[in-house]
Design an enzyme around this catalytic site. Sequence first.
Site, short mmCIF file in Angstrom:
data_model
loop_
_atom_site.label_atom_id
_atom_site.label_comp_id
_atom_site.label_asym_id
_atom_site.label_seq_id
_atom_site.Cartn_x
_atom_site.Cartn_y
_atom_site.Cartn_z
N ASN A 31 0.84 -1.20 0.00
CA ASN A 31 0.00 0.00 0.00
C ASN A 31 0.87 1.25 0.00
O ASN A 31 0.58 2.22 -0.69
CB ASN A 31 -0.91 0.02 1.22
CG ASN A 31 -1.59 1.37 1.39
OD1 ASN A 31 -2.47 1.72 0.61
ND2 ASN A 31 -1.17 2.16 2.37
N ASP A 67 -2.24 12.19 -2.49
CA ASP A 67 -1.27 12.13 -1.38
C ASP A 67 -0.37 13.35 -1.52
O ASP A 67 0.74 13.29 -2.05
CB ASP A 67 -0.47 10.84 -1.46
CG ASP A 67 0.47 10.64 -0.27
OD1 ASP A 67 0.64 11.61 0.51
OD2 ASP A 67 1.02 9.55 -0.13
N ASP A 88 1.76 6.80 -0.51
CA ASP A 88 0.69 5.86 -0.88
C ASP A 88 0.83 5.51 -2.36
O ASP A 88 0.67 6.38 -3.22
CB ASP A 88 -0.67 6.51 -0.63
CG ASP A 88 -1.50 5.78 0.38
OD1 ASP A 88 -1.31 4.57 0.53
OD2 ASP A 88 -2.35 6.42 1.02
N ARG A 117 1.03 -12.50 2.99
CA ARG A 117 0.26 -11.75 3.97
C ARG A 117 0.19 -10.32 3.45
O ARG A 117 1.19 -9.61 3.43
CB ARG A 117 0.93 -11.75 5.35
CG ARG A 117 0.25 -10.80 6.35
CD ARG A 117 1.17 -10.44 7.50
NE ARG A 117 0.56 -9.46 8.40
CZ ARG A 117 0.68 -8.13 8.30
NH1 ARG A 117 1.38 -7.59 7.29
NH2 ARG A 117 0.10 -7.33 9.17
N ASP A 119 -0.41 -6.68 3.75
CA ASP A 119 -0.45 -5.67 4.81
C ASP A 119 -1.44 -4.56 4.46
O ASP A 119 -1.57 -4.17 3.29
CB ASP A 119 0.96 -5.08 4.99
CG ASP A 119 1.04 -4.06 6.09
OD1 ASP A 119 1.02 -4.47 7.28
OD2 ASP A 119 1.12 -2.85 5.78
N VAL A 121 -4.63 -3.82 3.84
CA VAL A 121 -5.40 -3.90 2.59
C VAL A 121 -6.49 -2.85 2.50
O VAL A 121 -7.05 -2.64 1.41
CB VAL A 121 -6.01 -5.31 2.42
CG1 VAL A 121 -4.92 -6.35 2.27
CG2 VAL A 121 -6.95 -5.65 3.57
N LYS A 122 -6.78 -2.17 3.60
CA LYS A 122 -7.77 -1.09 3.54
C LYS A 122 -7.23 0.11 2.77
O LYS A 122 -7.97 1.02 2.43
CB LYS A 122 -8.17 -0.66 4.95
CG LYS A 122 -8.90 -1.74 5.73
CD LYS A 122 -8.99 -1.43 7.22
CE LYS A 122 -9.97 -0.35 7.52
NZ LYS A 122 -10.15 -0.18 8.99
N GLU A 144 -4.66 -8.25 5.86
CA GLU A 144 -4.81 -7.56 7.14
C GLU A 144 -5.82 -6.44 6.96
O GLU A 144 -5.46 -5.31 6.61
CB GLU A 144 -3.46 -6.98 7.62
CG GLU A 144 -3.56 -6.32 8.99
CD GLU A 144 -2.51 -5.25 9.21
OE1 GLU A 144 -2.22 -4.95 10.38
OE2 GLU A 144 -1.98 -4.69 8.23
N ASP A 212 1.48 -6.16 16.04
CA ASP A 212 0.88 -4.85 16.27
C ASP A 212 0.07 -4.82 17.56
O ASP A 212 0.25 -3.94 18.40
CB ASP A 212 -0.04 -4.47 15.10
CG ASP A 212 0.71 -4.15 13.83
OD1 ASP A 212 1.77 -3.49 13.91
OD2 ASP A 212 0.25 -4.55 12.74
N GLN A 217 4.51 -3.41 20.84
CA GLN A 217 3.64 -2.28 20.50
C GLN A 217 2.40 -2.22 21.40
O GLN A 217 1.98 -1.13 21.82
CB GLN A 217 3.22 -2.34 19.03
CG GLN A 217 4.39 -2.22 18.07
CD GLN A 217 3.93 -1.95 16.66
OE1 GLN A 217 3.53 -0.84 16.31
NE2 GLN A 217 4.00 -2.97 15.81
N LYS A 296 -14.42 -25.89 26.73
CA LYS A 296 -15.01 -25.07 27.78
C LYS A 296 -14.02 -23.99 28.18
O LYS A 296 -12.83 -24.25 28.38
CB LYS A 296 -15.35 -25.95 28.99
CG LYS A 296 -15.76 -25.18 30.25
CD LYS A 296 -14.60 -25.04 31.24
CE LYS A 296 -15.03 -24.29 32.50
NZ LYS A 296 -13.89 -24.01 33.41
#
Length: 326
Positions: A31, A67, A88, A117, A119, A121-122, A144, A212, A217, A296
């Site tokens: 990203n 950006d 970005d 993986r 990172d 993705v939003k 993610e 994270d 962190q 349980k």
Amino acid sequence: MTKYGNQDELKALIKALHDKGIQSVADIVINHRTAAKQDGRGIWCIFEGGTDDARLDWGPSFICGDDVTYSDGKGNPDSGEGYPPAPDIDHVNPQVQQELSDWMNWLKTEIGFNGWRFDFVKGYAPQYTKVYMEKTNPTFAVGENWNTDRQAVRDWVNAAGGTVTAFDFATKGVLQDAVQGQLSKLKDSNGGPPGLIGIMPGNAVTFIDNHDTGSTQKIWPFPSDKVMQGYAYILTHPGIPSIFYDHFFDWGLKGEISKLTMIRIRNGIKASSTVRILASDPDLYVAAIDDKVIAKIGPRYDVGNLVPKNFRLATSGNDYAVWEKH
């Protein structure tokens, strides 16, 4: 070459994993990208790909046009959320799509990685995750998408092509509240699990903490004294469970976690296994998985007649227990 080693050492590490039947997943941070040089304006926006040719050697026009901190305004608008700390990247640009795909395929064929993986993705539209999935064909991939709204994450998975998985932040959020005297939260209005595993278990990667949320962190840590209750849940339930390195190697939990993983393997619990919730009170949660395992969690010791006589205790610990059918 990095502080962790060189390319040959990385390839040797991955080969050693493969020799043990373990696949290797690369962290794909696409990203945003940290630049190598400043341009004439003094802005860090000149990227170098590290090869003899011009691939991945990008300038400010490859940064999203909106950006304003880093770009020259020539790129396409950002298709997702912004990321202020670094430039970005413009994923609408076909050259970006192709060169990133070429790089990922190189990671597969030359280095030996099996999957990804993705990172943050939003930060770009899910249709571009779909592009990278189709162009690289990983054996496994997870995104993610830091979102506790399981419907939104399901929508992202579908928009990204339906084959990529997603970290189940919804399950983590509910679970770490539940173990603090609110175990009734572990049953949704339809009588099933409340996280992504309740609506899309085959695409849900469950976890207790990661680099994270926990570790140094500690952005959103699981209650430290209840971590094993968390593992008793995710390692017996549907979804694709993941184990945090710190918990396994540094917290002294290797033995307890290993027992749970062996119970999962021994009983053939899969991502799509079925769950029948037997109790979901504030101090007690009991569920049968595939009618082979009963898990349980919670401080209440007495489970009444919820565990049939043909089930035997397989493992137990502080406020958790697991039985297997015999």
